[in-house]
Design a protein around this motif. Structure first.
Motif, mmCIF file in Angstrom:
data_model
loop_
_atom_site.group_PDB
_atom_site.id
_atom_site.type_symbol
_atom_site.label_atom_id
_atom_site.label_comp_id
_atom_site.label_asym_id
_atom_site.label_seq_id
_atom_site.Cartn_x
_atom_site.Cartn_y
_atom_site.Cartn_z
ATOM 1 N N ALA A 1 54.703 45.093 39.087
ATOM 2 C CA ALA A 1 54.466 44.845 40.506
ATOM 3 C C ALA A 1 53.913 46.090 41.200
ATOM 4 N N GLU A 2 54.427 47.232 40.849
ATOM 5 C CA GLU A 2 53.988 48.461 41.518
ATOM 6 C C GLU A 2 52.552 48.831 41.168
ATOM 7 N N SER B 1 50.024 46.511 40.245
ATOM 8 C CA SER B 1 49.068 45.401 40.265
ATOM 9 C C SER B 1 48.465 45.230 41.658
ATOM 10 N N TYR B 2 47.179 44.949 41.699
ATOM 11 C CA TYR B 2 46.464 44.818 42.965
ATOM 12 C C TYR B 2 45.632 43.558 42.991
ATOM 13 N N LEU C 1 54.008 39.479 40.801
ATOM 14 C CA LEU C 1 54.681 40.428 41.677
ATOM 15 C C LEU C 1 56.071 39.962 42.098
ATOM 16 N N ILE D 1 49.802 41.187 51.984
ATOM 17 C CA ILE D 1 48.843 42.286 51.945
ATOM 18 C C ILE D 1 47.763 42.070 52.999
ATOM 19 N N GLU E 1 42.084 43.836 47.727
ATOM 20 C CA GLU E 1 42.985 44.904 48.161
ATOM 21 C C GLU E 1 42.612 46.191 47.425
ATOM 22 N N LEU F 1 51.019 36.380 42.916
ATOM 23 C CA LEU F 1 52.344 36.211 43.512
ATOM 24 C C LEU F 1 53.403 36.062 42.418
ATOM 25 N N LEU G 1 39.379 47.707 48.764
ATOM 26 C CA LEU G 1 39.626 48.368 50.057
ATOM 27 C C LEU G 1 40.327 49.710 49.852
ATOM 28 N N LYS G 2 41.246 49.732 48.898
ATOM 29 C CA LYS G 2 41.972 50.968 48.602
ATOM 30 C C LYS G 2 40.984 52.041 48.121
ATOM 31 N N LEU H 1 51.703 37.126 49.736
ATOM 32 C CA LEU H 1 51.627 38.442 49.100
ATOM 33 C C LEU H 1 51.844 39.579 50.097
#
Lengths: 394, 398
Positions: A256-257, A259-260, A240, A299, A264, A237, A267-268, A297
């Motif tokens: 931020a764009e 980072s996972y 991001l 998500i 998550e 958090l 799963l992606k 977050l």
């Protein structure tokens, strides 16, 4: 959205864990948007109760109008921190990273001292609560790990965070092994504390220093085609939200764009058919305590989605209660009573499910909940590893 | 990037959205519910208003104008939806009382009476006239609850005040969850030598354990006890919301908090996904059908510009009185402001009229011509249309 969008509906107040148990705290509506109107002048801030906000962000999750009370309060906390001397506890926890580095270097000694009566007394004198045992420093930190070998095309730079690094590097090693088992190339980029403990203790300048170091390092990895994967939801958090927000770090958007959250990310990869893990039966019944910062977050609850795929596993999801520790919040004497009361409520909800153990993404939630309940508390990644048959070498 | 594919995504966490989502999850569909924040249902009295314009809800509905969306719900569906609601609340130890045959009254915090249909058991004993002999308990320093209002309107009432050590509804309700506090309080209450037939409280009798607290007081004082709904934070509204969302989750539904929909992905006549601005990158969720239950103006489903009214998620065609002068009456407190008619007109299947999309279903107070205030169509209307829209959605997906 600014404080002027608040319609005074009090839904944030209903959701504030601190307000429930701490009469000194006027609640997110008053401490945030209501008081904000009076903070425009240059007068020094005198409202010491802003420090009672634990920054769980539940008010922001609940607000139907998009006002961010916790964000408003966070900024006032920083201002308060700049205008007033810091208590020893605040200073120590803001510098938790350096302290932990020292603790890990001297782990056998430091752990022993922290557990003694005299050690506890000294901590108490400094305003530090000892109602749950301090986490044990690990002598072999994750940052000291040897370089890992490259295997597949996917490249991950793992932001492991202080908790895993200093206290539970074994979980970090398992996560690395798990990612490698999917033919993912994992590296451990140079990194320091995310900065959240410094922010949480009113030390904006220190938080910014940490953030700048991390962004400089991670940015290079992104340029080289790496995805950043974090596992601590509070570190995530901060990376991001706060890097772009209060810390105003240039390039933060890029971080931020790219980072996972670990789950998550898995799963992606499953959705993109890059990996297809075969989950084997795990016969456990678990209470999944959702950390407040995972909610924040936005998500969803990816670890819950993954655990649902494990045969034999029974997971009850609990997201109504804050554990009360909120990082270093509950470790301060002034917050001890509130933290204990909130923790007791969270534990009683967990017990009601009849689960045999707790699972939570956040290290400090686990510390609090297992400390108060004496139940085992796992990282969801540990459960995934158990199902996938991934173990650490002895 | 979309990660998970659902059968249905419900937008909005009020009584309509939660009812629709839970019912679809019960039919074994993969359901997600997304919401911008917590719903205005949390601020409500917790009472289930079906149609308060007459003594009998069904009568009231029959007398609604022809174009009122309540006529799109069959009486069987309404009955079934409310029965299921009552069963759900009873199962979660938050029982409701009342019947669809007859409306009832609940005493308000200013001493007036509100007409409603189903009430939480904690309001079951609420008086049906201003003649009843009532003893009010209030709490020292409690903001937003003034016994003076009640005493001026009730002929046979008196009050006493207890110092709970905190002065907010939330704080006192949290104290009532503590057995030791309850016991101390009961001993104090017994010492008051209350002579009246009933005992009234502002609605602060606990959060999760209100049934237990109520029973304890009733059995110790040997007379009926009831709660009076307060200004927000409203405990009965919060209890209702908590139970409904737990129920959805137990049925397997997934809830995404603070997930305001900011974008929509379309293909042909279908909506394929909804998107939100997460920290960092847009986050989208795919589904085969969407249920819109975002509420009216306060709930955030509708937004009034100077010249027109917009529906905020899908930009669906909105019905509103054509002439802006007809939006409001002169009397601020009128129940009859024209703007109350604003909303989404739907067909028999609860699909929006005049919209290019064929996989959207609409329910709750965002429906056109509902006139929630004027007709007293509150949670009961939301639950009924939520159920009806969900059923129609299921038929479409088959």
């Amino acid at each position: 959205m600014t404080f002027e969008h608040c319609i005074r509906c009090t839904i944030c107040v209903e959701n504030c864990p601190v307000f429930r148990v701490q009469p000194e705290f006027p609640g997110p509506k008053q401490a945030g948007p209501d008081a904000q109107r009076f903070r425009i002048g240059r007068e020094k801030s005198i409202d010491d109760w802003v420090l009672l906000c634990s920054q769980c962000k539940r008010c922001e999750m609940a607000c139907p109008c998009g006002v961010e009370p916790a964000q408003i309060i966070l900024r006032v906390q920083q201002r308060y921190g700049m205008e007033h001397p810091h208590s020893p506890a605040h200073l120590l926890f803001a510098n938790n990273y350096y302290l932990s580095a020292l603790g890990s270097m001297t782990a056998p000694l430091a752990n022993r001292i922290a557990a003694t009566k005299i050690g506890k007394k000294i901590l108490g004198q400094m305003g530090i609560a000892t109602y749950i045992p301090f986490p044990k420093f690990s002598f072999k930190t994750l940052s000291g790990e040897k370089k890992t070998r490259s295997r597949g095309n996917r490249k991950v730079a793992f932001f492991y965070g202080c908790f895993i690094n200093f206290y539970r590097p074994d979980i970090g090693r398992k996560i690395i092994r798990m990612l490698q088992s999917f033919q993912i190339n994992v590296v451990l980029p140079p990194q320091v504390c995310c900065g959240l403990p410094a922010l949480g203790n009113g030390n904006l300048a220190l938080a910014r220093t940490f953030a700048q170091k991390n962004v400089a390092s991670l940015s290079n990895y992104i340029d080289a085609g790496y995805d950043i994967v974090y596992t601590c939801t509070s570190c995530g958090l901060c990376l991001l939200q706060d890097y772009q927000g209060i810390l105003e770090i240039p390039e933060a958007k890029k971080i931020a764009e790219n980072s996972y959250d670990l789950h998550e990310y898995l799963l992606k990869l499953i959705a993109e058919r890059e990996i297809s893990p075969v989950f084997r039966e795990v016969n456990r019944s678990l209470a999944y305590h959702i950390p407040c910062h995972l909610r924040a977050l936005k998500i969803g609850y990816p670890a819950a989605d993954l655990m649902k795929r494990i045969p034999g596993l029974d997971v009850a999801i609990l997201d109504d209660a804050c554990c009360g520790l909120s990082g270093s919040y509950g470790f301060k004497k002034t917050n001890e009573a509130a933290a204990c009361e909130l923790g007791a409520r969270a534990v009683s909800l967990i017990r009601k499910t009849g689960a045999e153990a707790i699972v939570a993404d956040c290290g400090s939630c686990r510390m609090q909940l297992s400390g108060l309940s004496t139940m085992d508390a796992f990282d969801p990644a540990e459960i995934l590893c158990e199902s996938l048959g991934i173990r650490n070498k002895k | 990037m979309s990660v998970i594919e659902y059968d249905v995504i419900v937008i909005g966490a009020g009584a309509a959205g939660l009812t629709a989502a839970a019912w679809l999850a019960e039919q074994k569909l993969r359901v997600a519910l997304v919401t911008a924040g917590e719903p205005t249902a949390c601020l409500s009295t917790g009472c289930i208003d079906v149609c308060s314009r007459s003594d009998q809800p069904l009568h009231g509905i029959a007398g609604l104008p022809d174009e009122h969306p309540f006529h799109r719900v069959s009486p069987e569906t309404l009955k079934q939806a409310l029965e299921d609601f009552r069963r759900m609340m009873a199962d979660m130890d938050m029982p409701y009382e009342g019947t669809l045959e007859e409306n009832r009254l609940v005493l308000s915090a200013i001493g007036t009476f509100k007409t409603t249909c189903l009430v939480p058991a904690t309001m079951h004993a609420s008086p049906q006239s201003d003649e009843e002999k009532i003893h009010l308990i209030t709490f020292t320093g409690l903001k937003d609850f003034y016994p003076g209002y009640l005493l001026s309107r009730l002929r046979n009432a008196s009050f006493s005040s207890y110092d709970a050590g905190v002065s907010t509804t939330m704080g006192i309700a949290a104290h009532f969850e503590d057995r030791a506090f309850l016991e101390t309080f009961l001993l104090w209450l017994e010492r008051q030598n209350i002579r009246e037939d009933k005992i009234a409280f502002p609605a602060v009798l606990g959060l999760e354990s209100s049934s237990f607290v109520l029973n304890q007081i009733e059995s110790r004082l040997e007379r009926p006890v009831f709660e009076i709904p307060t200004l927000p934070p409203s405990m009965p509204g919060r209890r209702l919301f908590n139970v409904m969302k737990d129920h959805l989750r137990r049925r397997g539904g997934v809830i995404y908090w603070n997930w305001p929909v900011v974008g929509v992905e379309k293909s042909g006549r279908q909506i394929e996904a909804v998107t939100t601005e997460a920290q960092g990158r847009p986050n989208s969720l795919n589904a085969r059908a969407f249920i819109l239950a975002t509420g009216s103006f306060v709930g955030g489903g509708l937004y009034a510009n100077r010249d027109r009214i917009v529906e905020k998620v899908f930009n669906l065609p909105v019905f509103a009185p054509e002439n802006r002068d007809d939006w409001f009456e002169q009397d601020y407190f009128s129940m009859n402001h024209g703007i109350g008619q604003a909303g989404i007109p739907v067909d028999e299947a609860f699909c929006p009229q005049g919209s290019p999309w064929n996989n959207i279903f609409v329910c709750g107070s965002i429906l056109a011509r509902t006139e929630t205030l004027k007709n007293g169509c509150g949670h009961g209307f939301a639950i009924a249309t939520g159920r009806a829209a969900a059923r129609s959605c299921l038929e479409r997906l088959k």
